[in-house]
Design an enzyme around this catalytic site. Structure first.
Site, PDB file in Angstrom:
ATOM      1  N   SER A  94     114.933  35.797 -33.220  1.00 56.14           N
ATOM      2  CA  SER A  94     115.879  34.863 -33.812  1.00 56.14           C
ATOM      3  C   SER A  94     117.241  35.521 -33.905  1.00 56.14           C
ATOM      4  O   SER A  94     117.352  36.756 -33.950  1.00 56.14           O
ATOM      5  CB  SER A  94     115.420  34.458 -35.220  1.00 56.14           C
ATOM      6  OG  SER A  94     116.417  33.758 -35.921  1.00 56.14           O
ATOM      7  N   TYR A 124     112.371  35.706 -43.810  1.00 52.61           N
ATOM      8  CA  TYR A 124     112.335  35.388 -42.383  1.00 52.61           C
ATOM      9  C   TYR A 124     113.175  36.382 -41.581  1.00 52.61           C
ATOM     10  O   TYR A 124     112.729  36.906 -40.547  1.00 52.61           O
ATOM     11  CB  TYR A 124     112.848  33.966 -42.161  1.00 52.61           C
ATOM     12  CG  TYR A 124     112.838  33.519 -40.724  1.00 52.61           C
ATOM     13  CD1 TYR A 124     111.655  33.117 -40.114  1.00 52.61           C
ATOM     14  CD2 TYR A 124     114.006  33.491 -39.970  1.00 52.61           C
ATOM     15  CE1 TYR A 124     111.639  32.696 -38.788  1.00 52.61           C
ATOM     16  CE2 TYR A 124     113.994  33.078 -38.651  1.00 52.61           C
ATOM     17  CZ  TYR A 124     112.812  32.683 -38.059  1.00 52.61           C
ATOM     18  OH  TYR A 124     112.799  32.282 -36.747  1.00 52.61           O
TER      19      TYR A 124
END
Length: 254
Positions: A146, A159
């Site tokens: 990501s 995350y």
């Protein structure tokens, strides 16, 4: 004069395993690899969604099959991969997110996200690499990371931490397995329209904030990842390992 030739983006004759392949980015990656000629094994927890995805791919005249698999179950994953012939391509797109303020993080949420995003990804990558090493074959192992692996974000401490960890073990594995001609890389998307991000995009103020951060001025699409995964899986990226391919519309350029 003998001109150089562009290495092939084709994947004919190669077997690819895509985890988290029943929808979203994982499904897009599976389709891209199948279009490039690979036989793709789609893995996910939901047999119904998997069967639907495989059938749709096969209707396009492409080669695919389903494998019901929970990447968080390390023993089952190791056994399932060991029972298969080696995979020359891995795309690990299985992952979860439980966003919220860092001050309110519940230990059980922390453990769940790390359990799949880091622990599951690590041991799936290892399992595929072990099969390649035993067979003496080269391969390309790709973890879907990501943009949050390179920056921070509000409500994304857990995350972001998992994706930073994925970048770390990807680089280390690339160093270790380079002599075996096994390449290990990540793809780092920005916010992509998928069923999992529908809730985020339901808030107009959040969409405005996101599009202002993305220099290209639009949200990402699954199709934006498909070319990237084909490139990293193929011989066109034969000298690329231990790196992160940013598909973030310029988010991290600041």
């Amino acid at each position: 004069m003998k001109l150089p030739r562009t290495p092939s983006f084709r994947l004919d004759g190669r077997r690819a395993l895509v985890a988290g392949a029943s929808s979203g980015i994982g499904l897009g990656c599976a389709v891209a690899l199948a279009e490039a000629g690979a036989h793709v094994v789609l893995a996910a927890r939901s047999p119904e969604k998997l069967d639907e995805a495989v059938e749709a791919i096969r209707r396009e005249g492409l080669s695919a099959e389903a494998l019901v698999l929970d990447v968080a179950d390390l023993e089952a994953t190791e056994a399932a991969v060991a029972a298969e012939r080696p995979f020359q391509v891995l795309v690990n797109s299985a992952g979860i997110a439980r966003h919220g303020p860092a001050a309110d993080t519940a230990p059980e949420d922390f453990d769940a996200v790390f359990g799949l995003n880091v622990r599951g990804a690590y041991f799936l990558t290892r399992a595929v690499a072990k099969g390649l090493i035993a067979a003496g074959q080269p391969g390309s192992l790709i973890n879907i990371s990501s943009q949050m692996a390179h920056v921070g974000g509000i409500d994304r401490a857990v995350y972001s931490a998992t994706k930073h960890a994925v970048e770390g073990f990807t680089k280390s594995m690339a160093i270790e397995w380079g002599p075996a001609a096994i390449r290990v890389n990540t793809i780092c998307p920005t916010f992509i329209r998928t069923p999992l991000t529908k809730q985020t995009f339901s808030k107009p103020e959040r969409v405005q904030w996101i599009t202002e951060k993305i220099k290209l001025g639009r949200l990402g699409r699954v199709e934006d990842i498909m070319g990237a995964v084909t490139y990293l899986a193929s011989d066109a990226s034969a000298m690329v390992t231990g790196t992160a391919l940013m598909v973030d519309g310029g988010w991290t350029a600041d």
